[in-house]
Motif scaffolding. Structure first.
Motif, PDB file in Angstrom:
ATOM      1  N   SER A  98      -8.577  -8.762   9.950  1.00 26.86           N
ATOM      2  CA  SER A  98      -7.162  -8.479  10.188  1.00 26.86           C
ATOM      3  C   SER A  98      -6.889  -6.988  10.221  1.00 26.86           C
ATOM      4  O   SER A  98      -5.892  -6.550  10.790  1.00 26.86           O
ATOM      5  CB  SER A  98      -6.298  -9.144   9.109  1.00 26.86           C
ATOM      6  N   THR A  99      -7.766  -6.218   9.600  1.00 26.93           N
ATOM      7  CA  THR A  99      -7.659  -4.758   9.608  1.00 26.93           C
ATOM      8  C   THR A  99      -8.965  -4.196  10.140  1.00 26.93           C
ATOM      9  O   THR A  99     -10.032  -4.416   9.556  1.00 26.93           O
ATOM     10  CB  THR A  99      -7.416  -4.209   8.191  1.00 26.93           C
ATOM     11  N   VAL A 100      -8.887  -3.495  11.262  1.00 27.31           N
ATOM     12  CA  VAL A 100     -10.087  -2.945  11.889  1.00 27.31           C
ATOM     13  C   VAL A 100     -10.705  -1.880  10.991  1.00 27.31           C
ATOM     14  O   VAL A 100      -9.997  -1.072  10.375  1.00 27.31           O
ATOM     15  CB  VAL A 100      -9.737  -2.352  13.269  1.00 27.31           C
ATOM     16  N   THR A 101     -12.016  -1.877  10.908  1.00 27.64           N
ATOM     17  CA  THR A 101     -12.727  -0.902  10.086  1.00 27.64           C
ATOM     18  C   THR A 101     -12.503   0.514  10.596  1.00 27.64           C
ATOM     19  O   THR A 101     -12.593   0.773  11.797  1.00 27.64           O
ATOM     20  CB  THR A 101     -14.228  -1.220  10.080  1.00 27.64           C
ATOM     21  N   GLY A 102     -12.227   1.435   9.661  1.00 30.75           N
ATOM     22  CA  GLY A 102     -11.981   2.816  10.057  1.00 30.75           C
ATOM     23  C   GLY A 102     -12.667   3.843   9.186  1.00 30.75           C
ATOM     24  O   GLY A 102     -12.434   5.043   9.332  1.00 30.75           O
TER      25      GLY A 102
END
Length: 243
Positions: free
Chosen positions: A153-157
């Motif tokens: 749900s949250t792209v890796t950054g």
């Protein structure tokens, strides 16, 4: 055979329909709008018809869009398609990844002893498995890496988050946001699912200057140019299983 292809955004859908258009000057039917405002394009190839749906970003939006389309027509296969992040060095920029497992990588709970997925929590399952033969044939035909694709749900950054995911899923090839949602909708209708991702960036520190979205969209179109016959052939032999 009729297949539903679910993308997140219009640019991905355009790449898919480009790949499914046999001649550059060929035109398909005008897009239709489904309840909920979802746009869907149809492309017909020998032995198979594709409906290409723009479903929105993230697993919840993708699940809702796919479920809407699946309730309105009969399909034999559902495909989640688009661009995503690749785990280096196995999935370099511009390459393709076909999922042999579609994994909900951040659906669960953090505990003092580490992350527990929903299966470990006893609340369901965190993995959908595409038909092994179909995934292998799709990967072979497109030159793709056959590996798990993680849905988040949250792209890796950050490098730290990339390391955590790589340690938890050492065979993962790519990360995206919609596959598990699409797979959940397909499973609710008793249908097989496939996921294909074109790599636009490396999973890790967010560096937009290093992204190659155009190259990934081109790779996605190229992949679908060869996928049509593969899916049609598989459907001829297995479609009766899902009637």
């Amino acid at each position: 055979m009729r297949a539903l292809v679910v993308t997140a955004v219009a640019a991905e859908a355009d790449s898919v329909t480009t790949g499914l258009t046999p001649h550059p000057d060929a035109f398909g039917p005008d897009p239709r709008t489904l309840p909920g405002g979802y746009l869907i394009n149809r492309r017909d190839l020998p032995g198979i018809a594709f409906d290409v749906l723009v479903g929105g970003v993230g697993p919840a939006a993708a699940a809702a869009a796919a479920a809407t389309a699946l309730a309105l027509a009969d399909y034999s296969l559902v495909v989640s398609a688009g661009i995503g992040g690749g785990f280096a060095p196995a999935a370099p920029l511009g390459s393709l990844v076909v999922a042999d497992a579609i994994v909900a990588a951040d659906l669960g709970a953090e505990t003092p002893d580490g992350f527990l997925d929903v299966t470990e929590l006893g609340f369901g399952h965190s993995v959908h498995l595409p038909p092994a033969e179909l995934a292998a044939r799709a990967a072979e035909a497109t030159g793709a890496l056959l590996a798990p694709v993680l849905s988040v749900s949250t792209v890796t950054g950050t490098a730290e988050r990339a390391a955590v995911l790589a340690a938890r899923h050492p065979m993962a090839g790519a990360e995206a946001m919609e596959g598990f949602g699409v797979a959940e909708a397909a499973a609710a209708h008793g249908l097989p699912v496939l996921e294909i991702r074109a790599v636009s960036n490396a999973v890790g520190p967010r560096d937009r200057a290093a992204w190659r979205i155009g190259d990934a969209l081109t790779a996605l179109a190229d992949g679908f140019r060869v996928l049509g016959p593969v899916l049609a052939n598989w459907g001829e032999r297995h479609e009766h299983d899902h009637r």
